[in-house]
Design an enzyme around this catalytic site. Sequence first.
Site, PDB file in Angstrom:
ATOM      1  N   GLY A 117       0.788  -1.234   0.000  1.00  0.00           N
ATOM      2  CA  GLY A 117       0.000   0.000   0.000  1.00  0.00           C
ATOM      3  C   GLY A 117       0.813   1.273   0.000  1.00  0.00           C
ATOM      4  O   GLY A 117       0.310   2.327   0.392  1.00  0.00           O
ATOM      5  N   ILE A 150      -6.916 -10.309 -11.641  1.00  0.00           N
ATOM      6  CA  ILE A 150      -7.355 -10.091 -13.017  1.00  0.00           C
ATOM      7  C   ILE A 150      -8.730  -9.426 -12.994  1.00  0.00           C
ATOM      8  O   ILE A 150      -9.606  -9.815 -12.223  1.00  0.00           O
ATOM      9  CB  ILE A 150      -7.415 -11.428 -13.772  1.00  0.00           C
ATOM     10  N   LEU A 151      -8.903  -8.412 -13.829  1.00  0.00           N
ATOM     11  CA  LEU A 151     -10.183  -7.711 -13.931  1.00  0.00           C
ATOM     12  C   LEU A 151     -10.965  -8.232 -15.126  1.00  0.00           C
ATOM     13  O   LEU A 151     -10.410  -8.471 -16.196  1.00  0.00           O
ATOM     14  CB  LEU A 151      -9.968  -6.211 -14.089  1.00  0.00           C
ATOM     15  N   HIS A 180       2.244   1.248 -13.817  1.00  0.00           N
ATOM     16  CA  HIS A 180       3.037   0.067 -14.179  1.00  0.00           C
ATOM     17  C   HIS A 180       4.519   0.435 -14.177  1.00  0.00           C
ATOM     18  O   HIS A 180       4.890   1.497 -14.686  1.00  0.00           O
ATOM     19  CB  HIS A 180       2.612  -0.417 -15.564  1.00  0.00           C
TER      20      HIS A 180
END
Length: 210
Positions: A16, A96-97, A113
């Site tokens: 986080g 995974i979305l 990324h």
Amino acid sequence: MRERPLRIAVFASGSGSNFEAIAEAVKAERLDASIELLVCDRPEAKVVERVREAGVPVHLFRPKDYPDREAYEREILEQLRAKGVELVVLAGYMRILTNVLVDAFWGRMINIHPSLLPSFPGLHAVRQALEHGVKVTGITVHLVDGGLDSGPILAQRALDIRPKDTEETLGERIHPLEHELYPQVIQDIAAGRIDLERYTNTKPKDGIHS
């Protein structure tokens, strides 16, 4: 000029640190946003401690408790809509979305990324850069479009790779760049300097995003 802060939700699975950078930017009034929800698929993750200290509502879930990805994403989507979330911020979210979330938040979901996309998408981007022997890498903030780190690029920062860099040392130098750029991009969206509507003329890709 916005009449109220941009309502965002942060998705995270790990430590986080990007969440903390965003929360600190909000607290310091460098970011005109309010964090309405943290979504986390690992209740034991360190990000949960950070979020509770920040007083942000948390939605925790274990994917194995659901019949499929779509089932838990529909539950998440209900929470996002209930809280009026305007922008979904993926910050180290390792699930995974599916199109349940990607379609619902097309043009309003961003990811960070650790490479200069389109180079080295997917997992272990820092390792990929070292294995390929490139001299420069960096970070990319992009829209999520249903492909593998393939959405429209919103911002990038470059970083020279040192001769003695390892995956660990390079990763450690990349993190501060992420913590600086991500809140800045969110603020640019909140202030209208990045107009996400210009990217929504095309449909999101069929498939999944990791």
